[in-house]
Write a protein that holds these residues in place. Structure first.
Motif, PDB file in Angstrom:
ATOM      1  N   ASP A   7      37.971  47.485  40.294  1.00 40.55           N
ATOM      2  CA  ASP A   7      36.652  47.071  39.819  1.00 40.55           C
ATOM      3  C   ASP A   7      36.382  47.480  38.382  1.00 40.55           C
ATOM      4  O   ASP A   7      35.387  47.070  37.792  1.00 40.55           O
ATOM      5  CB  ASP A   7      35.548  47.626  40.725  1.00 40.55           C
ATOM      6  CG  ASP A   7      35.784  49.091  41.076  1.00 40.55           C
ATOM      7  OD1 ASP A   7      36.342  49.825  40.243  1.00 40.55           O
ATOM      8  OD2 ASP A   7      35.409  49.502  42.186  1.00 40.55           O
ATOM      9  N   TRP A  43      35.672  38.619  37.548  1.00 41.65           N
ATOM     10  CA  TRP A  43      34.218  38.601  37.313  1.00 41.65           C
ATOM     11  C   TRP A  43      33.636  40.011  37.426  1.00 41.65           C
ATOM     12  O   TRP A  43      32.804  40.414  36.615  1.00 41.65           O
ATOM     13  CB  TRP A  43      33.530  37.688  38.328  1.00 41.65           C
ATOM     14  CG  TRP A  43      32.040  37.783  38.256  1.00 41.65           C
ATOM     15  CD1 TRP A  43      31.205  37.054  37.461  1.00 41.65           C
ATOM     16  CD2 TRP A  43      31.198  38.697  38.981  1.00 41.65           C
ATOM     17  NE1 TRP A  43      29.904  37.443  37.641  1.00 41.65           N
ATOM     18  CE2 TRP A  43      29.862  38.452  38.570  1.00 41.65           C
ATOM     19  CE3 TRP A  43      31.438  39.685  39.932  1.00 41.65           C
ATOM     20  CZ2 TRP A  43      28.781  39.164  39.082  1.00 41.65           C
ATOM     21  CZ3 TRP A  43      30.366  40.402  40.438  1.00 41.65           C
ATOM     22  CH2 TRP A  43      29.053  40.143  40.018  1.00 41.65           C
ATOM     23  N   LEU A  44      34.093  40.756  38.441  1.00 41.79           N
ATOM     24  CA  LEU A  44      33.546  42.093  38.688  1.00 41.79           C
ATOM     25  C   LEU A  44      33.820  43.026  37.517  1.00 41.79           C
ATOM     26  O   LEU A  44      32.959  43.815  37.111  1.00 41.79           O
ATOM     27  CB  LEU A  44      34.157  42.651  39.978  1.00 41.79           C
ATOM     28  CG  LEU A  44      33.637  43.987  40.492  1.00 41.79           C
ATOM     29  CD1 LEU A  44      32.144  43.914  40.762  1.00 41.79           C
ATOM     30  CD2 LEU A  44      34.384  44.397  41.755  1.00 41.79           C
ATOM     31  N   ARG A  45      35.013  42.929  36.953  1.00 37.71           N
ATOM     32  CA  ARG A  45      35.346  43.780  35.811  1.00 37.71           C
ATOM     33  C   ARG A  45      34.466  43.444  34.605  1.00 37.71           C
ATOM     34  O   ARG A  45      34.009  44.344  33.890  1.00 37.71           O
ATOM     35  CB  ARG A  45      36.822  43.607  35.456  1.00 37.71           C
ATOM     36  CG  ARG A  45      37.745  44.217  36.491  1.00 37.71           C
ATOM     37  CD  ARG A  45      39.182  43.988  36.104  1.00 37.71           C
ATOM     38  NE  ARG A  45      40.069  44.729  36.996  1.00 37.71           N
ATOM     39  CZ  ARG A  45      41.382  44.802  36.827  1.00 37.71           C
ATOM     40  NH1 ARG A  45      41.948  44.189  35.806  1.00 37.71           N
ATOM     41  NH2 ARG A  45      42.124  45.495  37.655  1.00 37.71           N
ATOM     42  N   ASP A  46      34.236  42.156  34.366  1.00 41.64           N
ATOM     43  CA  ASP A  46      33.366  41.760  33.257  1.00 41.64           C
ATOM     44  C   ASP A  46      31.945  42.271  33.487  1.00 41.64           C
ATOM     45  O   ASP A  46      31.288  42.758  32.561  1.00 41.64           O
ATOM     46  CB  ASP A  46      33.355  40.243  33.111  1.00 41.64           C
ATOM     47  CG  ASP A  46      34.692  39.692  32.620  1.00 41.64           C
ATOM     48  OD1 ASP A  46      35.488  40.482  32.068  1.00 41.64           O
ATOM     49  OD2 ASP A  46      34.929  38.480  32.794  1.00 41.64           O
ATOM     50  N   HIS A  47      31.468  42.161  34.705  1.00 43.41           N
ATOM     51  CA  HIS A  47      30.125  42.636  35.062  1.00 43.41           C
ATOM     52  C   HIS A  47      29.997  44.128  34.811  1.00 43.41           C
ATOM     53  O   HIS A  47      29.038  44.593  34.169  1.00 43.41           O
ATOM     54  CB  HIS A  47      29.860  42.315  36.535  1.00 43.41           C
ATOM     55  CG  HIS A  47      28.645  42.986  37.111  1.00 43.41           C
ATOM     56  ND1 HIS A  47      27.368  42.503  36.936  1.00 43.41           N
ATOM     57  CD2 HIS A  47      28.530  44.120  37.857  1.00 43.41           C
ATOM     58  CE1 HIS A  47      26.509  43.309  37.544  1.00 43.41           C
ATOM     59  NE2 HIS A  47      27.183  44.294  38.118  1.00 43.41           N
ATOM     60  N   ASN A  48      30.973  44.904  35.289  1.00 47.25           N
ATOM     61  CA  ASN A  48      30.910  46.358  35.127  1.00 47.25           C
ATOM     62  C   ASN A  48      31.099  46.784  33.674  1.00 47.25           C
ATOM     63  O   ASN A  48      30.502  47.760  33.217  1.00 47.25           O
ATOM     64  CB  ASN A  48      31.964  47.022  36.019  1.00 47.25           C
ATOM     65  CG  ASN A  48      31.576  46.986  37.489  1.00 47.25           C
ATOM     66  OD1 ASN A  48      30.403  46.901  37.829  1.00 47.25           O
ATOM     67  ND2 ASN A  48      32.562  47.038  38.362  1.00 47.25           N
ATOM     68  N   ALA A  50      30.128  45.106  31.062  1.00 43.61           N
ATOM     69  CA  ALA A  50      28.881  44.841  30.352  1.00 43.61           C
ATOM     70  C   ALA A  50      27.865  45.948  30.600  1.00 43.61           C
ATOM     71  O   ALA A  50      27.132  46.361  29.691  1.00 43.61           O
ATOM     72  CB  ALA A  50      28.319  43.489  30.783  1.00 43.61           C
ATOM     73  N   ILE A  51      27.825  46.458  31.825  1.00 44.88           N
ATOM     74  CA  ILE A  51      26.900  47.548  32.141  1.00 44.88           C
ATOM     75  C   ILE A  51      27.352  48.834  31.456  1.00 44.88           C
ATOM     76  O   ILE A  51      26.545  49.572  30.893  1.00 44.88           O
ATOM     77  CB  ILE A  51      26.810  47.746  33.667  1.00 44.88           C
ATOM     78  CG1 ILE A  51      26.121  46.536  34.306  1.00 44.88           C
ATOM     79  CG2 ILE A  51      26.062  49.031  34.007  1.00 44.88           C
ATOM     80  CD1 ILE A  51      26.108  46.567  35.815  1.00 44.88           C
ATOM     81  N   ASN A  63      24.385  51.199  38.558  1.00 42.04           N
ATOM     82  CA  ASN A  63      24.172  49.761  38.493  1.00 42.04           C
ATOM     83  C   ASN A  63      25.481  48.977  38.478  1.00 42.04           C
ATOM     84  O   ASN A  63      25.460  47.750  38.512  1.00 42.04           O
ATOM     85  CB  ASN A  63      23.352  49.411  37.246  1.00 42.04           C
ATOM     86  CG  ASN A  63      21.939  49.950  37.338  1.00 42.04           C
ATOM     87  OD1 ASN A  63      21.324  49.903  38.397  1.00 42.04           O
ATOM     88  ND2 ASN A  63      21.431  50.483  36.246  1.00 42.04           N
ATOM     89  N   GLN A  64      26.599  49.683  38.407  1.00 41.42           N
ATOM     90  CA  GLN A  64      27.880  49.005  38.516  1.00 41.42           C
ATOM     91  C   GLN A  64      28.195  48.723  39.980  1.00 41.42           C
ATOM     92  O   GLN A  64      27.643  49.345  40.885  1.00 41.42           O
ATOM     93  CB  GLN A  64      28.982  49.856  37.894  1.00 41.42           C
ATOM     94  CG  GLN A  64      28.912  49.928  36.379  1.00 41.42           C
ATOM     95  CD  GLN A  64      29.968  50.843  35.801  1.00 41.42           C
ATOM     96  OE1 GLN A  64      30.233  51.908  36.342  1.00 41.42           O
ATOM     97  NE2 GLN A  64      30.571  50.434  34.689  1.00 41.42           N
ATOM     98  N   CYS A  65      29.083  47.772  40.184  1.00 44.67           N
ATOM     99  CA  CYS A  65      29.454  47.370  41.542  1.00 44.67           C
ATOM    100  C   CYS A  65      30.885  47.806  41.816  1.00 44.67           C
ATOM    101  O   CYS A  65      31.798  47.472  41.061  1.00 44.67           O
ATOM    102  CB  CYS A  65      29.324  45.850  41.679  1.00 44.67           C
ATOM    103  SG  CYS A  65      29.658  45.237  43.338  1.00 44.67           S
TER     104      CYS A  65
END
Length: 395
Positions: A7, A43-48, A50-51, A63-65
Motif C-alpha cells: 500500500d 491507485w492505493l499507492r497514489d492515494h497514500n 498524496a496524503i 487518513n491513509q488506507c
C-alpha cells in the motif's frame, strides 16, 4: 508478510504494482496476481502518497488506507519475518523465539506434513511452543510502541511483528486439526480473522490518537474486510451453521460490533470466472452455468435488471418475500460446473445473511497476470438461457 509494503505508507515497495505482487506464489495465486488487484494497488499507492505529501510525519497517517492480510497460510514466511526483525532489533528475544519455532522445523517446509504427523501419527505438537513464542513476541512488540521517536513507524513495525506471530499461532492450530473435521479448521481460521481485525482496530485507534490533525469525523477507524460470501455472510443464516456447526467472520463481526458493521454480499446469474477444478490445480477460464430456477440468483435474474442492489437493513415486504430459506450459489477459487448443484449450492436466508446484496447478471473473470496453459480465451462455450426445472437430473 506478503501484504507488507503493497500500500506504500512504509518501506520502499517495488514501484511496479505487478512486480510487487510477485511474492504471491501459493495457490490460488491468480486471486491476488491479477490485473484488477494490480490496478487497485497502483491507485492505493497514489492515494497514500498524496496524503503523505501533506503529512509532516510522512508515514502512517490515519487518513491513509492500508492493505493488510488476515489469513493463516503464511506459517513459514511469518516465522522468517518475525526472526528477521528480532535479529536486528532484539537479538536476545530472537534466540528465545527461534528456539520455540525450532519445533516446527523438524516437520519440513510443508505445513500439511506437520498436520499429518501430529494428527495421524500422534507426533508431539508445537502448540505450547508457538503460544510461548507469541507471548515473547508481544512483549518485544511493546518496546517500539513505547519509543517516542518516529512513533507511527515504530507502531507499524510492532503491528507487523505481532500480526505475524498471531498468524503462526493460527496456522499451527489450523494444520494440526486439518485432518479432523472440516468445520474445526474452518472455525479456527475464521476466528483468527476476527483476532486480526481487533488487533488492527486497536492499532488504528492508537495512530488516530497520536495525530491531533485527524478530522473529528474520522477519529474512529474504518475497515473493509474482503473475503468470499461464505466467510462474510452470517453463517447462522446458512445450512453450514444450521447443520454443521460452522461459524464465520461475518457472524463474529456482527456478534462483536453489532450495528457498527455492514455486511455486503454478491450474486450473479451467469458469465465467466477464473477458477480451478480442484485445490492446487491450474487456473482455468470457465463459463458459469445459469442459476437454477428457485434459487436467489434466479429470482434476481427474473427481474431483467442487469445490475442492482438490495437493502435488507429495515423490515420490508422484500425481506418477507425473500426470507426463504432458498438455494444460494457459492463459487470460489474452485468451480465444478458438472456437479454444480452438489458442489456449489446451499440453503440460506439471504435477507438475514447480509445487510445488502449486489447482483450482477453477468459476472466477468479476473484476468491473471500469468494465465498459464489452461486458461482459454474468451470463446469458451457458455450455456445459454435457463437451466431446466429438474437440473441437473433433467440434463
Amino acid at each position: 508478510p506478503l501484504c507488507a509494503g503493497l500500500d506504500g505508507p512504509l518501506g520502499k515497495p517495488d514501484p511496479d504494482p505487478n512486480a510487487a505482487l510477485g511474492d504471491y506464489l501459493r495457490f490460488p495465486r491468480w486471486m491476488w496476481r491479477n490485473t484488477s488487484v494490480a490496478a487497485f494497488i497502483g491507485w492505493l499507492r497514489d492515494h497514500n502518497a498524496a496524503i503523505a505529501a501533506g503529512n509532516s510525519s510522512k508515514v502512517a497517517s490515519p487518513n491513509q488506507c492500508r492493505f493488510l492480510g488476515m489469513d493463516v497460510y503464511s506459517l513459514h514466511s511469518s516465522v522468517e519475518a518475525i526472526l528477521g526483525y528480532l535479529e536486528k532489533e532484539d537479538p536476545e528475544t530472537a534466540k528465545v523465539v527461534e528456539a520455540c519455532y525450532r519445533c516446527l522445523y523438524r516437520y519440513g517446509p510443508d505445513a500439511q506434513g506437520y498436520g499429518m504427523a501430529t494428527a495421524m501419527f500422534k507426533k508431539a505438537s508445537c502448540e505450547q511452543a508457538v503460544r510461548k513464542a507469541l507471548a515473547d513476541v508481544r512483549r518485544a512488540a511493546e518496546a517500539p510502541r513505547r519509543e517516542p521517536g518516529d512513533g507511527p513507524a515504530k507502531h507499524e513495525e510492532a503491528l507487523m511483528l505481532e500480526a505475524n506471530a498471531m498468524a503462526v499461532k493460527g496456522a499451527e492450530a489450523y494444520y494440526r486439526n486439518m485432518f479432523t473435521r472440516d468445520e474445526v479448521t474452518w472455525n479456527l481460521r475464521d476466528s483468527h480473522f476476527l483476532e486480526v481485525v481487533r488487533l488492527v482496530e486497536k492499532h488504528l485507534k492508537k495512530l488516530i490518537d497520536m495525530d491531533p490533525s485527524a478530522q473529528q469525523q474520522a477519529r474512529k477507524p474504518k475497515m473493509v474486510l474482503w473475503a468470499h460470501n461464505s466467510h462474510l455472510g452470517d453463517a447462522r443464516e446458512t445450512d453450514s451453521g444450521w447443520y454443521r456447526g460452522q461459524l464465520n467472520v461475518g457472524q463474529l463481526m456482527r456478534e462483536t460490533y453489532g450495528d457498527e458493521i455492514t455486511n455486503i454480499g454478491f450474486t450473479t446469474h451467469t458469465g465467466y470466472v477464473s477458477a480451478a477444478d480442484d485445490w492446487g490445480q491450474p487456473v482455468q477460464h470457465k463459463a458459469v452455468r445459469p442459476s437454477v430456477p428457485g434459487s436467489y440468483e434466479h429470482i434476481m435474474h427474473s427481474t431483467g435488471i442487469p445490475c442492482f442492489a438490495l437493502d435488507f437493513t429495515t423490515p420490508s415486504e422484500l425481506n418477507e418475500r425473500l426470507k426463504g430459506p432458498l438455494l444460494e450459489r457459492a463459487i470460489g477459487v474452485i468451480y465444478r460446473p458438472r456437479t454444480e448443484m452438489q458442489s456449489h449450492y446451499f440453503d440460506a436466508t439471504l435477507p438475514r445473511q447480509f445487510d445488502y446484496n449486489i447482483h450482477h447478471e453477468r459476472t466477468t473473470k479476473v484476468m491473471p497476470l500469468e494465465p498459464g496453459d489452461y486458461w482459454a480465451p474468451e470463446d469458451i462455450s457458455e450455456t445459454k438461457g435457463d437451466m431446466p426445472e429438474l437440473w441437473p437430473v433433467g440434463v
